[in-house]
Motif scaffolding. Structure first.
Motif, PDB file in Angstrom:
ATOM      1  N   ASN A  89      24.477  39.857   3.241  1.00 37.27           N
ATOM      2  CA  ASN A  89      23.537  39.735   2.116  1.00 37.27           C
ATOM      3  C   ASN A  89      24.259  39.736   0.767  1.00 37.27           C
ATOM      4  N   ASP A  90      25.552  39.397   0.786  1.00 34.79           N
ATOM      5  CA  ASP A  90      26.320  39.332  -0.462  1.00 34.79           C
ATOM      6  C   ASP A  90      25.829  38.203  -1.354  1.00 34.79           C
ATOM      7  N   ILE A  91      25.868  38.449  -2.643  1.00 32.83           N
ATOM      8  CA  ILE A  91      25.692  37.390  -3.648  1.00 32.83           C
ATOM      9  C   ILE A  91      26.865  37.543  -4.595  1.00 32.83           C
ATOM     10  N   ARG A  92      27.757  36.579  -4.584  1.00 39.19           N
ATOM     11  CA  ARG A  92      28.971  36.751  -5.382  1.00 39.19           C
ATOM     12  C   ARG A  92      29.404  35.455  -6.057  1.00 39.19           C
ATOM     13  N   LEU A  93      30.048  35.639  -7.196  1.00 40.99           N
ATOM     14  CA  LEU A  93      30.599  34.527  -7.966  1.00 40.99           C
ATOM     15  C   LEU A  93      32.025  34.286  -7.506  1.00 40.99           C
ATOM     16  N   GLU A  94      32.308  33.067  -7.066  1.00 42.16           N
ATOM     17  CA  GLU A  94      33.654  32.711  -6.659  1.00 42.16           C
ATOM     18  C   GLU A  94      34.247  31.767  -7.701  1.00 42.16           C
ATOM     19  N   ASP A  95      35.369  31.135  -7.421  1.00 40.66           N
ATOM     20  CA  ASP A  95      36.070  30.343  -8.435  1.00 40.66           C
ATOM     21  C   ASP A  95      35.177  29.277  -9.076  1.00 40.66           C
ATOM     22  N   ASN A  96      34.602  28.424  -8.247  1.00 44.43           N
ATOM     23  CA  ASN A  96      33.782  27.327  -8.766  1.00 44.43           C
ATOM     24  C   ASN A  96      32.421  27.259  -8.086  1.00 44.43           C
ATOM     25  N   SER A  97      31.997  28.385  -7.525  1.00 37.81           N
ATOM     26  CA  SER A  97      30.738  28.358  -6.791  1.00 37.81           C
ATOM     27  C   SER A  97      30.113  29.739  -6.760  1.00 37.81           C
ATOM     28  N   ILE A  98      28.859  29.774  -6.319  1.00 38.13           N
ATOM     29  CA  ILE A  98      28.164  31.024  -6.049  1.00 38.13           C
ATOM     30  C   ILE A  98      27.859  31.066  -4.559  1.00 38.13           C
ATOM     31  N   ILE A 121      20.587  35.001 -12.252  1.00 40.66           N
ATOM     32  CA  ILE A 121      19.846  34.912 -13.523  1.00 40.66           C
ATOM     33  C   ILE A 121      20.692  34.227 -14.588  1.00 40.66           C
ATOM     34  N   GLU A 122      21.992  34.522 -14.607  1.00 42.64           N
ATOM     35  CA  GLU A 122      22.870  33.930 -15.620  1.00 42.64           C
ATOM     36  C   GLU A 122      23.256  32.495 -15.290  1.00 42.64           C
ATOM     37  N   LYS A 123      23.636  32.241 -14.042  1.00 44.27           N
ATOM     38  CA  LYS A 123      24.208  30.943 -13.684  1.00 44.27           C
ATOM     39  C   LYS A 123      23.178  29.948 -13.151  1.00 44.27           C
ATOM     40  N   LYS A 164      28.008  22.176 -14.233  1.00 42.19           N
ATOM     41  CA  LYS A 164      28.829  21.959 -15.427  1.00 42.19           C
ATOM     42  C   LYS A 164      27.954  22.068 -16.678  1.00 42.19           C
ATOM     43  N   ASN A 165      28.595  22.109 -17.845  1.00 41.90           N
ATOM     44  CA  ASN A 165      27.858  22.316 -19.103  1.00 41.90           C
ATOM     45  C   ASN A 165      26.813  21.237 -19.361  1.00 41.90           C
ATOM     46  N   ASN A 166      27.072  20.023 -18.879  1.00 42.29           N
ATOM     47  CA  ASN A 166      26.142  18.916 -19.134  1.00 42.29           C
ATOM     48  C   ASN A 166      25.236  18.635 -17.928  1.00 42.29           C
ATOM     49  N   ALA A 194       3.457  18.117  -2.720  1.00 45.96           N
ATOM     50  CA  ALA A 194       4.686  17.355  -2.919  1.00 45.96           C
ATOM     51  C   ALA A 194       5.509  18.098  -3.958  1.00 45.96           C
ATOM     52  N   GLY A 195       6.825  18.044  -3.827  1.00 51.50           N
ATOM     53  CA  GLY A 195       7.691  18.734  -4.771  1.00 51.50           C
ATOM     54  C   GLY A 195       8.954  17.936  -5.032  1.00 51.50           C
ATOM     55  N   LEU A 196       9.612  18.255  -6.149  1.00 50.99           N
ATOM     56  CA  LEU A 196      10.807  17.523  -6.554  1.00 50.99           C
ATOM     57  C   LEU A 196      11.797  18.471  -7.226  1.00 50.99           C
ATOM     58  N   ILE A 197      13.048  18.399  -6.790  1.00 45.60           N
ATOM     59  CA  ILE A 197      14.146  19.092  -7.456  1.00 45.60           C
ATOM     60  C   ILE A 197      15.150  18.027  -7.892  1.00 45.60           C
ATOM     61  N   ALA A 198      15.428  18.001  -9.192  1.00 45.50           N
ATOM     62  CA  ALA A 198      16.312  16.988  -9.754  1.00 45.50           C
ATOM     63  C   ALA A 198      17.565  17.637 -10.330  1.00 45.50           C
ATOM     64  N   LYS A 199      18.712  17.092  -9.990  1.00 41.79           N
ATOM     65  CA  LYS A 199      19.970  17.479 -10.631  1.00 41.79           C
ATOM     66  C   LYS A 199      20.299  16.397 -11.651  1.00 41.79           C
ATOM     67  N   VAL A 200      20.438  16.826 -12.896  1.00 41.28           N
ATOM     68  CA  VAL A 200      20.556  15.865 -13.994  1.00 41.28           C
ATOM     69  C   VAL A 200      21.869  16.087 -14.737  1.00 41.28           C
ATOM     70  N   LYS A 201      22.596  15.013 -14.967  1.00 39.95           N
ATOM     71  CA  LYS A 201      23.796  15.041 -15.805  1.00 39.95           C
ATOM     72  C   LYS A 201      23.496  14.224 -17.052  1.00 39.95           C
ATOM     73  N   THR A 202      23.693  14.816 -18.223  1.00 44.84           N
ATOM     74  CA  THR A 202      23.357  14.137 -19.475  1.00 44.84           C
ATOM     75  C   THR A 202      24.604  13.913 -20.337  1.00 44.84           C
ATOM     76  N   TYR A 203      24.487  12.944 -21.214  1.00 46.97           N
ATOM     77  CA  TYR A 203      25.526  12.684 -22.217  1.00 46.97           C
ATOM     78  C   TYR A 203      24.825  12.339 -23.525  1.00 46.97           C
ATOM     79  N   GLN A 204      24.999  13.207 -24.520  1.00 47.01           N
ATOM     80  CA  GLN A 204      24.352  13.019 -25.824  1.00 47.01           C
ATOM     81  C   GLN A 204      22.840  12.779 -25.667  1.00 47.01           C
TER      82      GLN A 204
END
Length: 271
Positions: A51-60, A78-80, A166-168, A186-196
């Motif tokens: 039941n660990d929840i831990r922050l690793e190098d580039n992942s949770i 909550i933070e990430k 990532k930040n964007n 019906a449901g939708l989860i979107a991963k969005v990368k933006t630029y300006q």
């Protein structure tokens, strides 16, 4: 009741009809309604270190036995991943979230559930353990069909690795349900990368639409390149998803709702 993970793996490898019991919030209703008739239940709920929840190098990393409530209250999440907290608020009710486990929802593979779609949208790696050791499976390859996953007969899901955004990048979530806590129509989860403030890349993953989390790459490209037009998007979705009606809504209604959900996601991005 397994005392160690190796015990649980051994029990499962010896009986193809045995089923893993963790929180039981999906399994027990299926047993009550005679939708599942396993030869035995292997209770892993008391295994340590799952039941660990831990922050690793580039992942949770979220362990399989972390409850929905533990995930929602984790300072790391909550933070990430604040979007995951919002998603989990839509999972049933508090009593169920207190018992239901993150890994259980991922492993059960209910096509109407939020977490499998979230894992696919995040390009998560699902970690399973078996007689030959641990194995990592890309979430998009993990779901094979209706309640069917790539877990082998001797394997148990032990955790999920989610790459950090990532930040964007951001996750945007929308669903339509009759009442809070009900399964989504019906449901939708979107991963969005933006630029300006412009969408550069978009990954759309629908749930409660077909037999697994539905990724619509062609429709995503249309939205990025040409924007949103209801008739065009609806036609594209109908070619990418084999919509399956259920007690909540018909195939045609799910197609309509999926089309509308994209517009809702885009409006959220504007705010």
């Amino acid at each position: 009741e397994a005392e160690t993970l190796s015990d649980a793996i051994k029990f499962k490898s010896q009986d193809d009809e045995a089923i893993i019991l963790a929180g039981g919030q999906s399994l027990l209703p299926a047993l009550n309604m005679r939708l599942s008739s396993p030869s035995c239940l292997i209770d892993i709920s008391k295994l340590k270190d799952l039941n660990d929840i831990r922050l690793e190098d580039n992942s949770i990393y979220i362990g399989a036995l972390a409850t929905h409530t533990q995930v929602m209250e984790s300072s790391i999440i909550i933070e990430k991943f604040p979007s995951l907290v919002s998603i989990l608020k839509m999972v049933a009710h508090a009593a169920i979230r207190n018992k239901g486990t993150h890994g259980g929802s991922i492993a059960y593979g209910d096509p109407a559930a939020e977490l499998p779609a979230f894992a696919v949208a995040m390009n998560a790696e699902i970690i399973v353990s078996g007689l030959n050791g641990n194995r990592s499976i890309a979430a998009e390859d993990f779901y094979l069909g209706l309640f069917e996953t790539d877990i082998k007969s001797d394997e148990i899901l032990i955790g999920i690795n989610y790459p950090l955004l990532k930040n964007n990048e951001k996750i945007v979530f929308e669903e339509v349900c009759r009442r809070h806590g009900d399964y989504a129509m019906a449901g939708l989860i979107a991963k969005v990368k933006t630029y300006q403030s412009t969408i550069e890349k978009l990954k759309l993953v629908f749930f409660a639409t077909g037999d697994r989390p539905n990724v619509t790459s062609k429709t995503s490209e249309i939205v990025v390149n040409n924007g949103y037009e209801y008739s065009v998007i609806k036609k594209s979705l109908s070619s990418e998803i084999d919509f399956a009606g259920d007690l909540n809504s018909s195939e045609e209604m799910k197609l309509h709702l999926a089309t509308i959900l994209i517009s809702k996601i885009l409006k959220k991005l504007e705010n």
